[in-house]
Design a protein around this motif. Sequence first.
Motif, PDB file in Angstrom:
ATOM      1  N   ARG A   1    -111.476 124.789 -12.125  1.00  0.00           N
ATOM      2  CA  ARG A   1    -110.454 125.150 -11.102  1.00  0.00           C
ATOM      3  C   ARG A   1    -110.437 124.033 -10.210  1.00  0.00           C
ATOM      4  O   ARG A   1    -111.179 122.922 -10.250  1.00  0.00           O
ATOM      5  CB  ARG A   1    -110.919 126.502 -10.315  1.00  0.00           C
ATOM      6  CG  ARG A   1    -111.055 127.520 -11.153  1.00  0.00           C
ATOM      7  CD  ARG A   1    -111.860 128.699 -10.456  1.00  0.00           C
ATOM      8  NE  ARG A   1    -113.083 128.325  -9.701  1.00  0.00           N
ATOM      9  CZ  ARG A   1    -114.212 128.791  -9.964  1.00  0.00           C
ATOM     10  NH1 ARG A   1    -114.397 130.055 -10.873  1.00  0.00           N
ATOM     11  NH2 ARG A   1    -115.066 128.473  -9.759  1.00  0.00           N
ATOM     12  N   ASN A   2    -109.600 124.077  -9.111  1.00  0.00           N
ATOM     13  CA  ASN A   2    -109.515 122.892  -8.277  1.00  0.00           C
ATOM     14  C   ASN A   2    -110.818 122.762  -7.510  1.00  0.00           C
ATOM     15  O   ASN A   2    -111.492 123.637  -7.162  1.00  0.00           O
ATOM     16  CB  ASN A   2    -108.407 123.121  -7.070  1.00  0.00           C
ATOM     17  CG  ASN A   2    -106.914 123.080  -7.808  1.00  0.00           C
ATOM     18  OD1 ASN A   2    -106.841 122.479  -8.606  1.00  0.00           O
ATOM     19  ND2 ASN A   2    -106.076 123.767  -6.977  1.00  0.00           N
ATOM     20  N   CYS A   3    -111.233 121.551  -7.468  1.00  0.00           N
ATOM     21  CA  CYS A   3    -112.580 120.841  -6.720  1.00  0.00           C
ATOM     22  C   CYS A   3    -113.683 121.438  -7.567  1.00  0.00           C
ATOM     23  O   CYS A   3    -114.688 121.384  -6.710  1.00  0.00           O
ATOM     24  CB  CYS A   3    -112.420 121.172  -5.459  1.00  0.00           C
ATOM     25  SG  CYS A   3    -111.055 120.107  -4.665  1.00  0.00           S
ATOM     26  N   ASP A   4    -113.787 121.968  -8.592  1.00  0.00           N
ATOM     27  CA  ASP A   4    -114.961 122.336  -9.364  1.00  0.00           C
ATOM     28  C   ASP A   4    -115.929 121.126  -9.708  1.00  0.00           C
ATOM     29  O   ASP A   4    -115.370 119.936  -9.818  1.00  0.00           O
ATOM     30  CB  ASP A   4    -114.554 122.924 -10.918  1.00  0.00           C
ATOM     31  CG  ASP A   4    -114.473 124.595 -10.880  1.00  0.00           C
ATOM     32  OD1 ASP A   4    -114.970 124.962  -9.835  1.00  0.00           O
ATOM     33  OD2 ASP A   4    -114.213 125.097 -11.859  1.00  0.00           O
ATOM     34  N   HIS A  40    -111.700 107.820 -10.554  1.00  0.00           N
ATOM     35  CA  HIS A  40    -110.722 108.768 -10.436  1.00  0.00           C
ATOM     36  C   HIS A  40    -109.436 108.273 -11.222  1.00  0.00           C
ATOM     37  O   HIS A  40    -109.085 107.248 -11.675  1.00  0.00           O
ATOM     38  CB  HIS A  40    -110.483 109.200  -8.972  1.00  0.00           C
ATOM     39  CG  HIS A  40    -109.937 108.031  -8.425  1.00  0.00           C
ATOM     40  ND1 HIS A  40    -108.486 107.686  -8.502  1.00  0.00           N
ATOM     41  CD2 HIS A  40    -110.460 106.923  -7.510  1.00  0.00           C
ATOM     42  CE1 HIS A  40    -108.298 106.604  -7.775  1.00  0.00           C
ATOM     43  NE2 HIS A  40    -109.336 106.437  -7.255  1.00  0.00           N
ATOM     44  N   ARG A  43    -103.050 112.593  -6.177  1.00  0.00           N
ATOM     45  CA  ARG A  43    -104.098 113.855  -5.575  1.00  0.00           C
ATOM     46  C   ARG A  43    -105.238 113.668  -6.020  1.00  0.00           C
ATOM     47  O   ARG A  43    -106.141 114.241  -5.473  1.00  0.00           O
ATOM     48  CB  ARG A  43    -103.105 115.030  -6.155  1.00  0.00           C
ATOM     49  CG  ARG A  43    -103.057 115.424  -7.532  1.00  0.00           C
ATOM     50  CD  ARG A  43    -102.712 116.780  -7.622  1.00  0.00           C
ATOM     51  NE  ARG A  43    -102.523 117.218  -8.888  1.00  0.00           N
ATOM     52  CZ  ARG A  43    -101.748 116.804  -9.828  1.00  0.00           C
ATOM     53  NH1 ARG A  43    -100.651 115.934  -9.626  1.00  0.00           N
ATOM     54  NH2 ARG A  43    -101.935 117.073 -11.093  1.00  0.00           N
ATOM     55  N   ALA A  44    -105.518 113.179  -7.328  1.00  0.00           N
ATOM     56  CA  ALA A  44    -106.953 113.055  -7.611  1.00  0.00           C
ATOM     57  C   ALA A  44    -107.831 111.807  -6.740  1.00  0.00           C
ATOM     58  O   ALA A  44    -108.844 112.176  -6.457  1.00  0.00           O
ATOM     59  CB  ALA A  44    -107.162 112.369  -9.221  1.00  0.00           C
ATOM     60  N   THR A  61    -108.438 113.678  -3.386  1.00  0.00           N
ATOM     61  CA  THR A  61    -109.578 114.541  -3.777  1.00  0.00           C
ATOM     62  C   THR A  61    -110.799 113.669  -3.888  1.00  0.00           C
ATOM     63  O   THR A  61    -111.936 114.161  -3.038  1.00  0.00           O
ATOM     64  CB  THR A  61    -109.561 115.374  -4.985  1.00  0.00           C
ATOM     65  OG1 THR A  61    -108.630 116.256  -5.006  1.00  0.00           O
ATOM     66  CG2 THR A  61    -110.676 116.343  -5.403  1.00  0.00           C
ATOM     67  N   HIS A 110    -108.316 115.760 -13.963  1.00  0.00           N
ATOM     68  CA  HIS A 110    -107.487 116.847 -14.119  1.00  0.00           C
ATOM     69  C   HIS A 110    -108.236 117.834 -15.046  1.00  0.00           C
ATOM     70  O   HIS A 110    -108.766 117.203 -16.151  1.00  0.00           O
ATOM     71  CB  HIS A 110    -106.096 116.314 -14.433  1.00  0.00           C
ATOM     72  CG  HIS A 110    -105.615 115.160 -13.606  1.00  0.00           C
ATOM     73  ND1 HIS A 110    -105.149 115.593 -12.356  1.00  0.00           N
ATOM     74  CD2 HIS A 110    -105.575 114.065 -13.651  1.00  0.00           C
ATOM     75  CE1 HIS A 110    -104.712 114.518 -11.820  1.00  0.00           C
ATOM     76  NE2 HIS A 110    -105.097 113.635 -12.528  1.00  0.00           N
ATOM     77  N   SER A 111    -107.795 118.964 -14.584  1.00  0.00           N
ATOM     78  CA  SER A 111    -108.733 120.146 -15.538  1.00  0.00           C
ATOM     79  C   SER A 111    -108.279 120.170 -17.088  1.00  0.00           C
ATOM     80  O   SER A 111    -109.076 120.264 -17.996  1.00  0.00           O
ATOM     81  CB  SER A 111    -108.597 121.251 -14.963  1.00  0.00           C
ATOM     82  OG  SER A 111    -107.215 121.731 -14.976  1.00  0.00           O
ATOM     83  N   GLU A 123    -103.473 112.447 -15.674  1.00  0.00           N
ATOM     84  CA  GLU A 123    -103.214 113.659 -16.268  1.00  0.00           C
ATOM     85  C   GLU A 123    -102.228 114.010 -17.649  1.00  0.00           C
ATOM     86  O   GLU A 123    -101.402 112.955 -17.833  1.00  0.00           O
ATOM     87  CB  GLU A 123    -102.300 114.648 -15.089  1.00  0.00           C
ATOM     88  CG  GLU A 123    -102.332 115.893 -15.445  1.00  0.00           C
ATOM     89  CD  GLU A 123    -101.835 116.660 -14.236  1.00  0.00           C
ATOM     90  OE1 GLU A 123    -101.800 117.997 -13.775  1.00  0.00           O
ATOM     91  OE2 GLU A 123    -100.961 116.023 -13.270  1.00  0.00           O
TER      92      GLU A 123
END
Length: 98
Positions: A88-91, A4, A9-10, A13, A71-72, A33
Amino acid sequence: LVVHSPLQRARDTCYGMLDLDGHEPESLEALKELTPWESFLRGRRQLNKRILEFEEWILDQETDSIVVVGHSEYFLYMLGLSKENKFRNCDVWQATFD
């Protein structure tokens, strides 16, 4: 194998979404990020360097499956996706690395 971004926050998650079954995920600086500077064309060299570091890290692994939490925007640039395909978040996505 689970890795990660070093950002909290990552990490949260990663621990919140996955059943790690006692395995400790690895934090990779290369996955952090995008900075505001890296979002601009002139800052992309720094981003591309981190992406290359991550790709080299992948090649050094002895496993065929790696779970990556990050991060996206980072993955958007790494995978060459358009903004319409932004995660998207948590995709959950699957990719093959050759």
